[in-house]
Design an enzyme around this catalytic site. Structure first.
Site, PDB file in Angstrom:
ATOM      1  N   ARG A 141     -41.735 138.789   7.291  1.00 46.60           N
ATOM      2  CA  ARG A 141     -40.851 139.777   6.672  1.00 46.60           C
ATOM      3  C   ARG A 141     -41.433 140.239   5.340  1.00 46.60           C
ATOM      4  O   ARG A 141     -41.546 139.443   4.407  1.00 46.60           O
ATOM      5  CB  ARG A 141     -39.452 139.229   6.415  1.00 46.60           C
ATOM      6  CG  ARG A 141     -38.603 140.258   5.632  1.00 46.60           C
ATOM      7  CD  ARG A 141     -37.139 139.940   5.574  1.00 46.60           C
ATOM      8  NE  ARG A 141     -36.428 140.911   4.752  1.00 46.60           N
ATOM      9  CZ  ARG A 141     -36.099 142.136   5.137  1.00 46.60           C
ATOM     10  NH1 ARG A 141     -36.434 142.555   6.352  1.00 46.60           N
ATOM     11  NH2 ARG A 141     -35.456 142.951   4.328  1.00 46.60           N
TER      12      ARG A 141
ATOM     13  N   HIS B 212     -40.479 141.659   2.103  1.00 50.70           N
ATOM     14  CA  HIS B 212     -39.191 141.779   1.406  1.00 50.70           C
ATOM     15  C   HIS B 212     -39.431 142.326   0.012  1.00 50.70           C
ATOM     16  O   HIS B 212     -40.130 141.705  -0.789  1.00 50.70           O
ATOM     17  CB  HIS B 212     -38.504 140.410   1.329  1.00 50.70           C
ATOM     18  CG  HIS B 212     -37.148 140.457   0.680  1.00 50.70           C
ATOM     19  ND1 HIS B 212     -35.987 140.660   1.394  1.00 50.70           N
ATOM     20  CD2 HIS B 212     -36.773 140.347  -0.626  1.00 50.70           C
ATOM     21  CE1 HIS B 212     -34.951 140.658   0.561  1.00 50.70           C
ATOM     22  NE2 HIS B 212     -35.413 140.475  -0.670  1.00 50.70           N
TER      23      HIS B 212
ATOM     24  N   CYS C 143     -29.726 143.021   0.079  1.00 51.67           N
ATOM     25  CA  CYS C 143     -31.021 142.374  -0.142  1.00 51.67           C
ATOM     26  C   CYS C 143     -30.911 140.853  -0.235  1.00 51.67           C
ATOM     27  O   CYS C 143     -31.711 140.127   0.368  1.00 51.67           O
ATOM     28  CB  CYS C 143     -31.682 142.935  -1.395  1.00 51.67           C
ATOM     29  SG  CYS C 143     -31.940 144.720  -1.344  1.00 51.67           S
TER      30      CYS C 143
ATOM     31  N   GLN D 178     -30.192 139.308   3.165  1.00 59.27           N
ATOM     32  CA  GLN D 178     -31.373 139.444   4.026  1.00 59.27           C
ATOM     33  C   GLN D 178     -32.450 138.434   3.632  1.00 59.27           C
ATOM     34  O   GLN D 178     -33.109 137.851   4.500  1.00 59.27           O
ATOM     35  CB  GLN D 178     -31.930 140.861   3.947  1.00 59.27           C
ATOM     36  CG  GLN D 178     -31.191 141.876   4.788  1.00 59.27           C
ATOM     37  CD  GLN D 178     -31.946 143.170   4.919  1.00 59.27           C
ATOM     38  OE1 GLN D 178     -32.588 143.640   3.974  1.00 59.27           O
ATOM     39  NE2 GLN D 178     -31.893 143.772   6.093  1.00 59.27           N
TER      40      GLN D 178
ATOM     41  N   ARG E 176     -36.888 150.296  -4.154  1.00 54.71           N
ATOM     42  CA  ARG E 176     -37.757 151.021  -3.218  1.00 54.71           C
ATOM     43  C   ARG E 176     -38.942 151.644  -3.954  1.00 54.71           C
ATOM     44  O   ARG E 176     -39.358 152.768  -3.666  1.00 54.71           O
ATOM     45  CB  ARG E 176     -36.974 152.065  -2.413  1.00 54.71           C
ATOM     46  CG  ARG E 176     -35.961 151.456  -1.456  1.00 54.71           C
ATOM     47  CD  ARG E 176     -35.486 152.426  -0.392  1.00 54.71           C
ATOM     48  NE  ARG E 176     -34.988 153.671  -0.946  1.00 54.71           N
ATOM     49  CZ  ARG E 176     -33.763 153.834  -1.452  1.00 54.71           C
ATOM     50  NH1 ARG E 176     -32.906 152.818  -1.434  1.00 54.71           N
ATOM     51  NH2 ARG E 176     -33.392 154.989  -1.937  1.00 54.71           N
TER      52      ARG E 176
ATOM     53  N   ASP F 251     -38.247 156.911  -1.066  1.00 57.76           N
ATOM     54  CA  ASP F 251     -38.754 155.558  -0.831  1.00 57.76           C
ATOM     55  C   ASP F 251     -40.236 155.573  -1.167  1.00 57.76           C
ATOM     56  O   ASP F 251     -41.036 156.165  -0.444  1.00 57.76           O
ATOM     57  CB  ASP F 251     -38.527 155.129   0.622  1.00 57.76           C
ATOM     58  CG  ASP F 251     -38.841 153.656   0.861  1.00 57.76           C
ATOM     59  OD1 ASP F 251     -39.565 153.055   0.051  1.00 57.76           O
ATOM     60  OD2 ASP F 251     -38.353 153.110   1.878  1.00 57.76           O
TER      61      ASP F 251
ATOM     62  N   ARG G 164     -42.236 152.893  -1.502  1.00 59.22           N
ATOM     63  CA  ARG G 164     -42.913 151.633  -1.186  1.00 59.22           C
ATOM     64  C   ARG G 164     -44.172 151.859  -0.346  1.00 59.22           C
ATOM     65  O   ARG G 164     -44.188 152.683   0.561  1.00 59.22           O
ATOM     66  CB  ARG G 164     -41.961 150.692  -0.465  1.00 59.22           C
ATOM     67  CG  ARG G 164     -40.868 150.151  -1.355  1.00 59.22           C
ATOM     68  CD  ARG G 164     -39.879 149.313  -0.609  1.00 59.22           C
ATOM     69  NE  ARG G 164     -39.117 150.112   0.358  1.00 59.22           N
ATOM     70  CZ  ARG G 164     -38.163 149.618   1.130  1.00 59.22           C
ATOM     71  NH1 ARG G 164     -37.876 148.326   1.084  1.00 59.22           N
ATOM     72  NH2 ARG G 164     -37.509 150.406   1.974  1.00 59.22           N
TER      73      ARG G 164
END
Length: 211
Positions: A61, A63, A79, A82, A105, A137, A139
């Site tokens: 994952r 994250h 968040c 998760q 993000r 976003d 990222r």
């Protein structure tokens, strides 16, 4: 076509016992790196049994850091839940949680709080980023692919609801063998946030109020 991936190497590996507020405990192998393209201090957190070559792919994952959710338990996002879910599921399956320093993000902590103020005035989480002159976003998962390569991981089962993570990793040379969805961590405070993730970014979340 796959993008050329700059080489990163493992800098340090240390063992860290983890304990969460609900009492869940596990042990992590925390890796730092040399050569990450953005120069930030991202971490790969190894959980569960170590994988051997040609075994089933590790559960992974990526994250993105969320100080408000991960540390302070903010209910405005999902968040923190998760992260907690991912640690246990990866510890059970064997794999890595890639903790990426991409707050908000990718826009940073202060800008994320500015975006919160705009959300209080009626914008959704993506609209608020754009209103600040930033990308919806921002990222970039190049560092995630670099860390996996440094750890010898080329194939993953991706623990994520976000199709962009899978698309970016595939483009960077990581084979996503399977996409494993996280749970739906819905609260009265984050319903609009989760709905925006579905309608704006095609996140795979089964929300009863989103057709």
């Amino acid at each position: 076509m796959d993008e050329t991936l700059p080489t990163a190497t493992v800098r340090t590996q240390v063992t860290v016992p983890l304990r969460f507020p609900d009492g869940y405990v596990t042990t992590a192998r925390v890796h730092s790196f040399h050569g990450l393209v953005d120069g930030r201090e991202h971490l790969a957190i190894g959980l569960g049994e170590r994988r051997v070559p040609d075994a089933s792919p590790p559960l992974v994952r990526p994250h993105s850091e969320c100080l408000t959710g991960d540390v302070f338990g903010s209910q405005r996002c999902d968040c923190g839940p998760q992260l907690r879910e991912a640690v246990e599921r990866i510890a059970d399956a064997g794999g890595y949680l890639l903790y990426l320093r991409q707050e908000g993000r990718g826009i940073g902590l202060y800008a994320k709080l500015d975006a919160y103020a705009l959300q209080d005035d009626g914008l959704d989480t993506y609209e608020a980023n754009v209103a600040l002159g930033r990308g919806a976003d921002e990222r970039d998962y190049t560092v995630a692919a670099q860390m996996l390569a440094a750890l010898g991981v080329t194939r993953v089962a991706l623990l994520s609801n976000n199709p962009d993570k899978a698309a970016q990793l595939e483009r960077l040379g990581v084979t996503v063998v399977d996409r494993v969805l996280t749970g739906v961590h819905l609260s009265p405070a984050n319903a609009g946030y989760l709905a925006a993730k579905v309608t704006r970014a095609d996140h795979a979340l089964d929300l009863p109020f989103v057709p």
